[in-house]
Design an enzyme around this catalytic site. Structure first.
Site, PDB file in Angstrom:
ATOM      1  N   CYS A 530      81.816  17.015  75.196  1.00 49.48           N
ATOM      2  CA  CYS A 530      82.907  16.170  74.803  1.00 49.48           C
ATOM      3  C   CYS A 530      84.253  16.853  75.009  1.00 49.48           C
ATOM      4  CB  CYS A 530      82.640  15.671  73.447  1.00 49.48           C
ATOM      5  SG  CYS A 530      83.726  14.124  72.989  1.00 49.48           S
ATOM      6  N   HIS A 623      77.620  12.699  73.377  1.00 54.22           N
ATOM      7  CA  HIS A 623      77.140  13.442  72.486  1.00 54.22           C
ATOM      8  C   HIS A 623      75.613  13.504  72.590  1.00 54.22           C
ATOM      9  CE1 HIS A 623      80.641  14.882  69.964  1.00 54.22           C
ATOM     10  NE2 HIS A 623      80.968  13.904  70.870  1.00 54.22           N
ATOM     11  N   GLU A 625      73.434  15.047  71.030  1.00 55.39           N
ATOM     12  CA  GLU A 625      72.799  15.106  69.627  1.00 55.39           C
ATOM     13  C   GLU A 625      73.013  13.867  68.779  1.00 55.39           C
ATOM     14  OE1 GLU A 625      77.228  16.200  69.392  1.00 55.39           O
ATOM     15  OE2 GLU A 625      75.522  16.298  71.033  1.00 55.39           O
TER      16      GLU A 625
END
Length: 644
Positions: A530, A623, A625
């Site tokens: 990011c 992202h 995650e």
């Protein structure tokens, strides 16, 4: 021992001066807690044992200003971390308590919001444009207060409001009154922030607010709300934020179940449950989870900064927690269980002034006047219950046989169409976070080490949990503490996400540039995520620019080097190339590698760069995650394999 008479006990509390608390949380009883008040400075100072080391029960009111313990900013009003050290607990039948409490309405004077509707709408516009629009975060909660004068005796007012909330506000997690010298808090909190029992930590992110229409909610009106993209993404974002906290305190990272409905008198919310295992001291669990993103925003650290910019007055206890620490008989380790609801939907009475703080969650889709309406709806839930404003009339039943018996209304969550709409939300989410998980040290990269550099977004805790699942021995270091020795020793460095403009020259941005630059110059394995992906792209000479509309909590299906991947995005800025370029880009003269060595995954229409890879490095704008990244683990493994 003879049970105390509720009427006499409550009369003594109303007419006395000793501190006490009333808590209703099981639907059948009201717990009456009495003891001594101790104010402490830090969560670690909460007195869970006496001088002899004997465990004792404590109810703590934790103010918002405790975020200072995590190094976050706030308007510091000096509100004490107030502890009721309990020396006596009595459980009374709920019906008998209600029959013994005062019920005459408490008159209010000079009642109204401290911030006018139009002024609050202007604050919403500024937050969307100046904060979300500049990459400071995905969502922020800005409050306003309903205030009024109260001439009634404070203890009588507290007991009256407690009774009214018991009778008229349904669906609360805790209904409570905490009466101490000079300060009273009475509320019906719908949301458990964090609990810990028998080694299981639970968090309960609630977001999305459906304001019941006149006459009450129906399956048809609720279904329209559940189809709202704005409300759905709002809930997903707070789940992501609370999973960051769960990954910090739980060895297994936390598992999602839900979504469910939380039905109350004037509002219905959507919620998930998160559960994981932890052996931490409950005070440490509380510190690592201060405070809920549903009442602050995300990422948490920058949310506190944004709140300080746009709220001119301190929060007091609003968005803090009431934390009940109960001895569980363990001889060591976690000697107490924890039950901690968020301090929302709560009325505070100090020096004859009532204050009911309420906030709205501001996201990129927010309508300023819609958020104004949300604050009115949340305040009305408390004010209507205590009789400060007219209460809602129940919905009129459909025409039917007048002689037929009236059946109780089925909870809306049991309606088949509503249940299907709720369940369909999970089709968008990452299976990784829906399933039981506990890293066992195996995985494709077992035996290697990873260093995650935290750029002030605790998505790094979720990343670290995923890295451990892939076999990497992982630790997290804050950007201000990482050293060159740390960077050089790790087999893999993950340069993390964070808020802000990657083109700025702040100390944080300079530190992240150094992390990225050192690893790429040495061709040591690097994964940039990011913000760090943008910093890497900038180092390669790729142009950075703000998006026309921020991608905060946005799920997209993108091509990542030949594979379609469903990924969650939280970015306001993007790296951009000419659409269709993948190799041979004209990079700047100071770029650490030549253009022919770089592979680019970019949008074929806009040129927005979704991922980069080259000798010893890979990067991703999204992202992996996030719960929004259905293909997160597969993509993460691919990028790490390339970098290594």
């Amino acid at each position: 021992m003879t049970a105390p008479d509720p009427s006499s006990l409550l009369a003594d509390l109303a007419g006395g001066s000793a501190p006490f608390a009333l808590i209703a949380r099981d639907g059948a009883t009201v717990e009456v807690l009495t003891g001594d008040i101790v104010d402490v400075e830090l969560l670690a100072d909460i007195p869970l044992t006496d001088a002899a080391g004997t465990a004792r029960e404590v109810l703590a009111l934790v103010p918002y200003r405790q975020v200072r313990e995590r190094g976050f900013v706030c308007h510091d009003d000096g509100a004490p971390l107030r502890c009721l050290v309990i020396d006596e607990r009595v459980a009374l039948p709920r019906a008998e308590v209600m029959a013994s409490l005062p019920s005459s309405p408490v008159p209010l004077t000079d009642a109204g919001f401290d911030i006018a509707d139009e002024e609050y709408a202007d604050i919403v516009r500024r937050v969307i444009a100046d904060e979300i629009g500049r990459g400071e975060g995905a969502n922020f909660v800005i409050r306003r207060d309903f205030v009024a004068g109260v001439d009634t005796d404070p203890r009588v007012a507290a007991l009256t409001w407690f009774r009214a909330l018991l009778e008229h506000e349904k669906g609360a997690y805790w209904t409570f009154a905490v009466v101490t010298d000079g300060h009273i808090a009475v509320g019906a909190s719908p949301e458990a922030h964090v609990s810990a029992q028998d080694g299981i930590v639970t968090m309960n992110p609630i977001s999305g607010t459906f304001r019941h229409p006149a006459g009450g909610a129906t399956a048809e009106t609720l279904a329209e709300f559940l189809r709202s993209t704005k409300e759905t993404e709002e809930l997903f974002m707070v789940v992501d934020e609370e999973l960051k906290m769960m990954s910090a305190v739980c060895s297994d990272g936390g598992r999602i179940t839900g979504p469910h409905l939380k039905e109350m008198s004037r509002l219905t919310h959507t919620e998930y449950m998160l559960r994981g295992r932890s052996d931490l001291d409950p005070r440490d669990i509380l510190r690592e989870t201060m405070f809920a993103p549903t009442v602050t925003g995300s990422p948490m650290q920058n949310a506190c900064t944004v709140i300080a910019r746009h709220e001119t007055a301190p929060r007091g206890y609003y968005s803090g927690v009431a934390a009940l620490f109960t001895p569980n008989g363990a001889a060591e380790g976690a000697t107490h269980d924890l039950d901690a609801p968020i301090l929302i939907r709560t009325a505070y009475l100090v020096d004859g002034r009532l204050r009911v703080p309420v906030g709205a969650t501001l996201v990129r889709h927010s309508d300023p006047y819609g958020e104004v309406g949300e604050t009115h709806g949340k305040a009305a839930g408390v004010l209507g219950a205590i009789g400060a404003i007219p209460r809602d009339a129940p919905a009129a039943p459909p025409a039917a046989d007048p002689d037929a018996p009236t059946a109780p209304r089925r909870p809306l969550g049991e309606d088949p169409a509503i249940a299907e709409l709720l369940a369909s939300r999970n089709d968008r989410l990452a299976p990784f976070w829906m399933n039981p998980q506990d890293p066992d040290g195996s995985g494709p990269f077992a035996g290697r080490t990873a260093l995650v550099v935290d750029a002030e977004d605790r998505f790094t805790t979720m990343l670290a949990h995923q890295l451990r699942h892939l076999g990497l021995d992982t630790r997290i270091v804050h950007w201000s503490e990482v050293t060159d020795a740390d960077l050089d020793a790790a087999d893999l460095v993950v340069s993390g996400p964070g808020p802000g403009d990657p083109r700025d020259d702040t100390p944080r941005m300079e530190a992240m540039r150094h992390v990225v630059g050192r690893r790429t110059a040495r061709r040591d394995p690097l994964l940039a995520v990011c913000l760090s992906h943008q910093i890497l792209a900038d180092a390669l000479g790729i142009e950075l620019m703000p998006l026309d509309r921020p991608h905060q909590g946005l799920q997209k299906s993108v091509d990542v080097f030949g594979e379609d991947a469903s990924i969650g995005f939280y970015n306001t800025f993007t790296a951009r190339v000419n659409p269709g370029d993948r190799r041979g880009i004209s990079y700047g003269p100071d770029a650490p590698v030549s253009g022919s060595e770089i592979d680019v995954a970019a949008d074929s229409t806009t040129g927005d760069v979704y991922a980069l890879r080259g000798p010893g490095f890979a990067s991703v704008q999204g992202h992996l995650e996030s719960i929004l990244s259905r293909d997160g683990m597969r993509t993460l493994e691919r990028l790490i394999a390339h970098a290594l």
